[in-house]
Design an enzyme around this catalytic site. Structure first.
Site, mmCIF file in Angstrom:
data_model
loop_
_atom_site.group_PDB
_atom_site.id
_atom_site.type_symbol
_atom_site.label_atom_id
_atom_site.label_comp_id
_atom_site.label_asym_id
_atom_site.label_seq_id
_atom_site.Cartn_x
_atom_site.Cartn_y
_atom_site.Cartn_z
ATOM 1 N N LEU A 1 0.752 -1.234 -0.089
ATOM 2 C CA LEU A 1 -0.053 0.108 -0.025
ATOM 3 C C LEU A 1 0.901 1.237 -0.043
ATOM 4 O O LEU A 1 1.934 1.166 0.749
ATOM 5 C CB LEU A 1 -0.914 -0.037 1.362
ATOM 6 C CG LEU A 1 -1.821 -1.247 1.208
ATOM 7 C CD1 LEU A 1 -2.637 -0.924 2.569
ATOM 8 C CD2 LEU A 1 -2.769 -1.350 0.227
ATOM 9 N N GLY B 1 2.261 -6.451 8.005
ATOM 10 C CA GLY B 1 2.275 -4.970 7.874
ATOM 11 C C GLY B 1 1.035 -4.630 6.781
ATOM 12 O O GLY B 1 0.086 -5.050 6.669
ATOM 13 N N ASP B 2 1.658 -3.925 5.779
ATOM 14 C CA ASP B 2 0.660 -3.266 4.493
ATOM 15 C C ASP B 2 0.945 -4.086 3.062
ATOM 16 O O ASP B 2 0.898 -3.614 2.154
ATOM 17 C CB ASP B 2 0.514 -1.944 4.609
ATOM 18 C CG ASP B 2 2.053 -1.429 4.104
ATOM 19 O OD1 ASP B 2 2.995 -2.032 4.245
ATOM 20 O OD2 ASP B 2 2.055 -0.580 3.346
ATOM 21 N N GLU B 3 1.493 -5.421 3.360
ATOM 22 C CA GLU B 3 2.080 -5.892 2.205
ATOM 23 C C GLU B 3 1.016 -7.334 2.065
ATOM 24 O O GLU B 3 0.700 -7.981 3.029
ATOM 25 C CB GLU B 3 3.550 -6.591 2.411
ATOM 26 C CG GLU B 3 4.401 -5.501 2.396
ATOM 27 C CD GLU B 3 5.723 -5.943 2.613
ATOM 28 O OE1 GLU B 3 5.963 -7.257 3.193
ATOM 29 O OE2 GLU B 3 6.730 -5.289 2.258
#
Length: 230
Positions: free
Chosen positions: A107, A148-150
């Site tokens: 993201l 995380g944002d992965e």
């Protein structure tokens, strides 16, 4: 089946888990243990059936499996499960000649959400993104969260790179609509790296690395786009 197996002598005792619906509609799991007792001459004498409610045990097992293979925040496949499915998909791609596509998503500017509204809002955003990603793929595909944002997407048996590109564009479009969190609208974009097996690799580690490299290339190209590994 159980009675016939016991009477024929192929089994002396049988245990089986069975799901039932109670009168109030609630589902329960039972373990049915059946034992055939015989006389010294082999003649069947008694059949003993013991039924135990194992619903709590069954639920505990399912919860442990969920914790082991699924991300607790989003419900998506975690790194362990996703990598296992990727390995199976690659083997199938090598055997059949039909490629498998792997997408690695990060993201854009996600840190701003955590910094401005806190981690709880960030978690809500990740949950919302996960739901939208699942709507972009087929039932046989897998969406995962690597942390995380992965996020990662596994596309089984795509026709070619153009088919993978269409899904990548679908993902970018799906994230255009704002996500409302704590009365704030957030427009999320993502950078996507795409790699295909077996052309770009035949093991999960190589494919993930290559997709990650392509994702950083998308970042360098201005974010909110997708790039193929080259």
């Amino acid at each position: 089946y159980e009675l016939a197996a016991l009477q024929s002598g192929t089994e002396t005792e049988i245990s089986r888990e069975t799901r039932y619906l109670r009168a109030d509609g609630e589902a329960i799991w039972t373990n049915r243990h059946v034992v055939l007792q015989r006389a010294p001459d082999g003649t069947p004498v008694h059949i003993i059936v013991q039924i135990t409610d194992v619903t709590d045990l069954k639920n505990s097992r399912e919860q442990m499996e969920k914790l082991a293979f699924y991300d607790t925040l989003t419900g998506l496949a975690n790194r362990r499960l996703f990598t296992d499915r990727l390995e199976q998909a690659v083997r199938h791609a090598v055997r059949t000649g039909r490629p498998t596509a792997l997408m690695y998503l990060d993201l854009d500017n996600f840190k701003r959400v955590n910094d401005s509204l806190g981690h709880e809002a960030g978690d809500e955003l990740l949950h919302g993104v996960a739901g939208r990603l699942q709507l972009c793929v087929r039932e046989e595909d897998t969406v995962g969260r690597f942390g995380g944002d992965e996020f990662t997407i596994l596309l089984n048996q795509v026709r070619d790179s153009r088919a993978a590109g269409r899904v990548a564009r679908k993902v970018l479009t799906a994230l255009v609509e704002p996500i409302v969190i704590a009365n704030h609208e957030f427009r999320v974009t993502t950078s996507i790296g795409v790699t295909l097996a077996p052309d770009d690799g035949i093991d999960p580690a190589t494919l993930i690395k290559n997709a990650d490299l392509a994702m950083y290339r998308a970042k360098e190209r201005g974010r909110d786009n997708y790039q193929f590994f080259s």
